[in-house]
Design a protein around this motif. Structure first.
Motif, mmCIF file in Angstrom:
data_model
loop_
_atom_site.group_PDB
_atom_site.id
_atom_site.type_symbol
_atom_site.label_atom_id
_atom_site.label_comp_id
_atom_site.label_asym_id
_atom_site.label_seq_id
_atom_site.Cartn_x
_atom_site.Cartn_y
_atom_site.Cartn_z
ATOM 1 N N LYS A 1 0.714 -1.137 -0.076
ATOM 2 C CA LYS A 1 0.030 0.019 0.025
ATOM 3 C C LYS A 1 0.914 1.208 -0.061
ATOM 4 N N TYR A 2 0.502 2.055 -0.945
ATOM 5 C CA TYR A 2 1.293 3.426 -1.052
ATOM 6 C C TYR A 2 0.473 4.622 -0.664
ATOM 7 N N GLU B 1 8.305 6.517 -7.100
ATOM 8 C CA GLU B 1 9.564 6.708 -6.479
ATOM 9 C C GLU B 1 10.189 5.245 -6.016
ATOM 10 N N ALA B 2 9.060 4.474 -5.568
ATOM 11 C CA ALA B 2 9.643 3.107 -5.176
ATOM 12 C C ALA B 2 9.680 2.096 -6.319
#
Length: 147
Positions: free
Chosen positions: A63-64, A72-73
């Motif tokens: 979950k972001y 970004e990840a």
């Protein structure tokens, strides 16, 4: 070869096409801004504050907080909110093109067709010379005309 390319590039159709592509690109940016900056915020507000550009599904199961954090990840995401924006962009562009073509067609219909020129002469059936339509005798061969 350079001369041939120059002749090709300077033809009217190629220049018209280039101008159309440039204007179309600028028009596309305007429509994108219209959708993302003007249309989607009120729709999102009506749907309890939904920001369509932030609607996504993370494919790695994490979950972001935002799409930017997921990107970004380097997480793989399905950005269905951006897809919805693009569909709305397309529909607006299609509507505007339809209305533009409709207006052009109405202008073309309003131009009255020219009336055909009145016939003022006819051909003599005997000598095939052009004579006035009301003539009863041909001035060239002096034949009596029956009409």
């Amino acid at each position: 070869m350079l001369k041939g390319f120059k002749e090709f590039a300077m033809r009217g159709n190629v220049i018209d096409l280039a101008v159309g592509v440039i204007i179309g690109g600028a028009f596309g940016k305007i429509i994108s801004s219209l959708v993302s900056d003007i249309i989607m915020p009120p729709i999102g507000m009506l749907l309890n504050g939904v920001n369509f550009s932030e609607l996504f599904i993370s494919l790695d199961g994490t979950k972001y907080a935002s799409l930017q954090n997921a990107q970004e990840a380097a997480a793989p995401t399905l950005n269905y909110g951006l897809f919805i924006n693009n569909i709305i962009n397309f529909l607006i562009v299609a509507l505007i093109v339809f209305l533009f073509i409709r207006v052009i067609n109405q202008f073309q219909k309003q131009v009255a067709p020219e009336e055909p020129a009145k016939v003022t002469s006819k051909d003599c059936p005997f000598c095939l010379s052009s004579i006035p339509i009301k003539a009863s005798r041909c001035p060239y061969c002096t034949s009596q005309l029956t009409e």
